[in-house]
Design a protein around this motif. Structure first.
Motif, PDB file in Angstrom:
ATOM      1  N   LYS A 196       4.573   9.838   0.549  1.00 35.45           N
ATOM      2  CA  LYS A 196       4.825   9.121   1.801  1.00 35.45           C
ATOM      3  C   LYS A 196       3.518   8.791   2.518  1.00 35.45           C
ATOM      4  N   ALA A 197       2.581   9.744   2.539  1.00 39.32           N
ATOM      5  CA  ALA A 197       1.297   9.514   3.209  1.00 39.32           C
ATOM      6  C   ALA A 197       0.510   8.409   2.514  1.00 39.32           C
ATOM      7  N   MET A 198       0.513   8.417   1.193  1.00 39.16           N
ATOM      8  CA  MET A 198      -0.224   7.384   0.467  1.00 39.16           C
ATOM      9  C   MET A 198       0.417   6.009   0.643  1.00 39.16           C
ATOM     10  N   LEU A 199       1.740   5.957   0.687  1.00 39.90           N
ATOM     11  CA  LEU A 199       2.428   4.687   0.930  1.00 39.90           C
ATOM     12  C   LEU A 199       2.132   4.189   2.343  1.00 39.90           C
ATOM     13  N   PHE A 200       2.088   5.108   3.299  1.00 29.21           N
ATOM     14  CA  PHE A 200       1.793   4.752   4.686  1.00 29.21           C
ATOM     15  C   PHE A 200       0.371   4.199   4.827  1.00 29.21           C
ATOM     16  N   ASP A 201      -0.559   4.758   4.053  1.00 26.58           N
ATOM     17  CA  ASP A 201      -1.957   4.328   4.117  1.00 26.58           C
ATOM     18  C   ASP A 201      -2.192   2.972   3.462  1.00 26.58           C
ATOM     19  N   GLU A 202      -1.234   2.497   2.689  1.00 25.51           N
ATOM     20  CA  GLU A 202      -1.373   1.197   2.035  1.00 25.51           C
ATOM     21  C   GLU A 202      -1.036   0.100   3.051  1.00 25.51           C
ATOM     22  N   PRO A 203      -2.021  -0.715   3.441  1.00 29.60           N
ATOM     23  CA  PRO A 203      -1.801  -1.678   4.526  1.00 29.60           C
ATOM     24  C   PRO A 203      -0.803  -2.792   4.200  1.00 29.60           C
ATOM     25  N   ASN A 204      -0.627  -3.127   2.943  1.00 26.59           N
ATOM     26  CA  ASN A 204       0.245  -4.248   2.581  1.00 26.59           C
ATOM     27  C   ASN A 204       1.711  -3.849   2.387  1.00 26.59           C
ATOM     28  N   LEU A 205       2.012  -2.545   2.456  1.00 25.28           N
ATOM     29  CA  LEU A 205       3.382  -2.089   2.249  1.00 25.28           C
ATOM     30  C   LEU A 205       4.032  -1.718   3.578  1.00 25.28           C
ATOM     31  N   ARG A 206       5.284  -2.045   3.710  1.00 26.94           N
ATOM     32  CA  ARG A 206       6.065  -1.572   4.854  1.00 26.94           C
ATOM     33  C   ARG A 206       6.708  -0.255   4.437  1.00 26.94           C
ATOM     34  N   SER A 207       5.935   0.805   4.545  1.00 31.12           N
ATOM     35  CA  SER A 207       6.362   2.094   4.015  1.00 31.12           C
ATOM     36  C   SER A 207       7.556   2.677   4.747  1.00 31.12           C
ATOM     37  N   GLY A 208       7.816   2.222   5.963  1.00 27.13           N
ATOM     38  CA  GLY A 208       8.963   2.717   6.706  1.00 27.13           C
ATOM     39  C   GLY A 208      10.285   2.324   6.077  1.00 27.13           C
ATOM     40  N   GLN A 209      10.257   1.339   5.198  1.00 25.10           N
ATOM     41  CA  GLN A 209      11.470   0.886   4.535  1.00 25.10           C
ATOM     42  C   GLN A 209      11.614   1.442   3.122  1.00 25.10           C
ATOM     43  N   ILE A 210      10.685   2.320   2.733  1.00 24.92           N
ATOM     44  CA  ILE A 210      10.735   2.942   1.410  1.00 24.92           C
ATOM     45  C   ILE A 210      11.072   4.423   1.595  1.00 24.92           C
ATOM     46  N   ASN A 211      12.165   4.842   0.983  1.00 23.68           N
ATOM     47  CA  ASN A 211      12.573   6.252   1.032  1.00 23.68           C
ATOM     48  C   ASN A 211      12.010   6.969  -0.191  1.00 23.68           C
TER      49      ASN A 211
END
Length: 104
Positions: free
Chosen positions: A46-61
């Motif tokens: 989750k932290a690595m997905l959040f750090d990726e600027p091009n991904l909307r990590s809030g929509q990835i479970n």
């Protein structure tokens, strides 16, 4: 007195074995240590997905069970799906990644 000591020792041994088997994992249930390991893996992904600027990590479970990471949710492009899967695979302890993400 010797009998009491033997009885006490046997009781302690039996209790220890019961506790140890109670914490063991099965095919469908994690043991205590595995649960903690999976929680750490989930948090790292989750932290690595959040750090990726091009991904909307809030929509990835993200869920993890015995080292298998499951990604689900909705993303905008196939490239986002590929990036999220690639990120999850880089986390230490991940055995495999199950992709259940969908395009909007």
């Amino acid at each position: 007195m010797k009998n009491l000591t033997k009885l006490f020792s046997a009781s302690v041994m039996a209790l220890t074995l019961l506790v140890a088997t109670g914490c063991a994992s099965t095919n469908k249930h994690e043991g205590t240590g595995e649960y903690v390991d999976d929680s750490v893996i989930t948090t790292k992904v989750k932290a690595m997905l959040f750090d990726e600027p091009n991904l909307r990590s809030g929509q990835i479970n993200v869920e993890t069970f015995k080292g298998v990471v499951q990604l689900s949710g909705f993303v905008g492009t196939q490239a986002d799906i590929n990036k999220a899967v690639a990120i999850a695979r880089t986390v230490k302890g991940v055995e495999s990644v199950k992709n259940d993400m969908r395009l909007k």
